[in-house]
Enzyme design. Structure first.
Site, PDB file in Angstrom:
ATOM      1  N   LYS A  78     -38.103  21.434  -0.553  1.00  0.00           N
ATOM      2  CA  LYS A  78     -37.438  20.132  -0.474  1.00  0.00           C
ATOM      3  C   LYS A  78     -36.018  20.270  -1.008  1.00  0.00           C
ATOM      4  CE  LYS A  78     -38.128  15.266  -1.831  1.00  0.00           C
ATOM      5  NZ  LYS A  78     -39.000  14.305  -2.567  1.00  0.00           N
ATOM      6  N   SER A 158     -40.574  10.281   0.170  1.00  0.00           N
ATOM      7  CA  SER A 158     -39.294  10.861   0.474  1.00  0.00           C
ATOM      8  C   SER A 158     -39.372  12.312   0.947  1.00  0.00           C
ATOM      9  CB  SER A 158     -38.389  10.809  -0.765  1.00  0.00           C
ATOM     10  OG  SER A 158     -38.931  11.597  -1.817  1.00  0.00           O
ATOM     11  N   SER A 182     -44.020  10.086  -3.198  1.00  0.00           N
ATOM     12  CA  SER A 182     -43.284  10.857  -2.195  1.00  0.00           C
ATOM     13  C   SER A 182     -43.887  12.177  -1.764  1.00  0.00           C
ATOM     14  CB  SER A 182     -41.869  11.120  -2.682  1.00  0.00           C
ATOM     15  OG  SER A 182     -41.095   9.974  -2.484  1.00  0.00           O
TER      16      SER A 182
HETATM   17  N1  GLN Z   1     -40.980   5.358  -2.079  1.00  0.00           N
HETATM   18  C1  GLN Z   1     -40.777   5.335  -3.501  1.00  0.00           C
HETATM   19  C2  GLN Z   1     -39.338   5.006  -3.783  1.00  0.00           C
HETATM   20  O1  GLN Z   1     -38.625   4.797  -2.877  1.00  0.00           O
HETATM   21  C3  GLN Z   1     -41.180   6.627  -4.114  1.00  0.00           C
HETATM   22  C4  GLN Z   1     -40.212   7.704  -3.905  1.00  0.00           C
HETATM   23  C5  GLN Z   1     -40.601   8.998  -4.554  1.00  0.00           C
HETATM   24  O2  GLN Z   1     -41.759   9.186  -4.925  1.00  0.00           O
HETATM   25  N2  GLN Z   1     -39.626   9.865  -4.739  1.00  0.00           N
HETATM   26  O3  GLN Z   1     -38.911   4.956  -4.896  1.00  0.00           O
END
Ligand code: GLN
Length: 493
Positions: A78, A158, A182
């Site tokens: 990532k 994400s 995410s």
């Molecule tokens: N979707 C969540 C957010 O937008 C979690 C994102 C994540 O776990 N990095 O904060």
């Protein structure tokens, strides 16, 4: 060997050990697959040349009898993990040309175990999002499409580039990070396995920070066993991260073996939401039966503060983000606005031009909830709720060993379907954020397909530092689900 790219990590490890294939051959097969899959936009930076150098070095080590735990296995990373000498963008314009002079601990652990880096995967900007649509490098397309449809769907977020890359056979496995879901949510909507370890299990050193008390790195893989193998190498005790746990890293592959007879599985009743899709409730019920059939005891538990989890998360996470992102000011590194007329103009325009809309929204919310006069009303109340949410889990875990829930409220949705309403997007995390707030490990396992042929995931939540039991339960779900479906490779047509 035919079709190298569809091997699991464990199978590829065996093939390398048996000298049926070299790391160079394996790596080359993935490089080709990545090039052919460019329409998915899963990678921000492909590192083919570097991958071949790493593969050759690995083949040499193997010939000399020097074989690491991930020797010669090609992975995708990532783009939130700093990689020495390789651009690391966090999918933001503000870090668009940032080349770190150092390596994150997690990736260093992987390379020290002999793994090969194929490239840096696309993601939501600064890991903020649930659909990979906030990336400054464009959205990622889910390899899966509804049966008979040509509409592009989101791969979750994400870590959407990583989930797409694993699902499309562009790597053996990938790294992700999970602040509110995410890893698990993108895994669920792409038919892959995603594990968020206990907070502190994997070092945060060298991972671009989003919300430091919630961020955790973890594996995204094709099978539970592959996730166990990867976690064993990713995790470490790291003096460079003060929140890294001083707990020895066990061999998770060994720990996950064995039966689940007598395992106590809790079903949290508050996770049964009004208007939840029948696909999801049916799968959830099935998951309980699968575990029961293998000797587990199933019973209902209560996590009474669940309804406060999303509002709590969306105060705590932006608060920490607003503080972490203060460092991007156009002065030391990253994007710098041109021809500033003074220092304030430099700050304002560098940040205004460098950050995307969702990141700016989070910074504004975070700054607001931390400001004098609002701190007590929002931030400090959210911290109190966080404690109550954590306590709910502690009480539930007095009676059970793992919890079973859906991973997401639905399957993959269309590109653009939820971008106009941030609240609708935030709802994606309803089953996952609680786990981050409590610092617990959670895993998403593919459970089946919707009527339209899209993957759905089941989530298991474990006790802190009990990833072994969590993985064992996950393997039981995996065996029963027998999820063999693969997306049609429309991008190669
Ligand atoms: N979707 C969540 C957010 O937008 C979690 C994102 C994540 O776990 N990095 O904060």
């Amino acid at each position: 060997m035919s079709d190298l790219i569809s091997l699991t990590l464990a199978e590829a490890r065996e093939a390398l050990t048996a000298k049926e294939v070299s790391s160079r051959e394996l790596t080359s097969a993935f490089i080709q697959a990545i090039e052919a899959a460019r329409p998915l936009n899963a990678f921000i930076t492909e590192t083919a040349e570097k991958a071949l150098l790493m593969a050759d070095a690995s083949d040499k080590r193997r010939a000399a009898g020097n074989v690491g735990a991930l020797e010669g296995l090609p992975l995708a990373i990532k783009d939130l993990f700093c990689t020495n000498g390789t651009r690391t963008t966090a999918a933001s314009k503000i870090l668009g040309n940032f080349v770190p002079p150092y390596e994150s601990t997690v990736t260093q652990n992987l390379w020290s175990a002999g793994a090969v880096m194929l490239g840096k995967t696309n993601m939501d900007e600064f890991a903020m999002g649930s659909s990979n649509e906030t990336s400054a490098f464009g959205p990622v397309f889910n390899p899966w499409r509804s049966r008979g449809s040509n509409t592009n769907l989101v791969p979750g977020g994400s870590s959407g580039g990583s989930s797409a890359a694993v699902a499309a056979d562009l790597c053996l496995a990938a790294t992700g990070t999970d602040t509110g879901g995410s890893i698990r949510q993108p895994a669920a909507v792409t038919g892959t396995v995603g594990l968020k370890p206990t907070y502190g299990r994997c070092s945060r050193y060298g991972i671009v920070a989003f919300a430091s008390s919630l961020d955790q790195a973890g594996p995204m893989a094709k099978t539970v066993k592959d996730a166990a193998i990867l976690l064993t190498s990713m995790a470490s005790i790291d003096p460079r991260d003060s929140t890294s746990a001083e707990t020895a890293v066990p061999d998770y592959e060994k720990l996950m073996a064995g039966s689940i007879r007598g395992l106590r599985v809790g079903i949290p009743k508050e996770y049964r939401l009004d208007g939840m899709s029948t696909d999801i409730t049916a799968l959830w019920d099935k998951g309980g039966r699968w575990l029961k059939d293998q000797g587990a005891e199933i019973f209902e538990v209560s996590l009474p503060h669940t309804k406060y989890a999303l509002p709590t998360y969306y105060i705590v996470a932006p608060a920490e983000a607003s503080s972490n992102l203060a460092r991007y000011d156009g002065v030391r590194f990253g994007y710098r606005a041109s021809n500033p007329h003074d220092i304030t103009d430099l700050y304002e325009r560098s940040r205004g031009e460098g950050f995307g809309a969702e990141v700016q929204r989070r910074i504004l919310i975070g700054t607001y909830v931390l400001s004098a006069g609002y701190y007590d009303a929002y931030y400090s109340r959210a911290q109190k709720l966080r404690t109550l949410i954590k306590r709910d889990f502690e009480q539930a875990f007095e009676k059970c060993d793992v919890l079973l829930t859906p991973s997401t409220p639905g399957a993959a949705f269309g590109i653009g379907a939820k971008t106009s309403d941030p609240l609708e997007m935030y709802l994606q995390d309803v089953f996952t954020v609680t786990v981050n707030l409590a610092g617990l490990p959670g895993i998403s396992i593919p459970g089946g397909l919707t009527a339209d042929g899209l993957p759905l995931g089941l989530q298991l939540i474990g006790k802190a530092f009990d990833e072994g039991t969590l993985l064992r339960a996950a393997a039981a779900v995996e065996t029963a689900a027998d999820f063999k479906a693969k997306p049609a490779k429309w991008w190669t047509a």
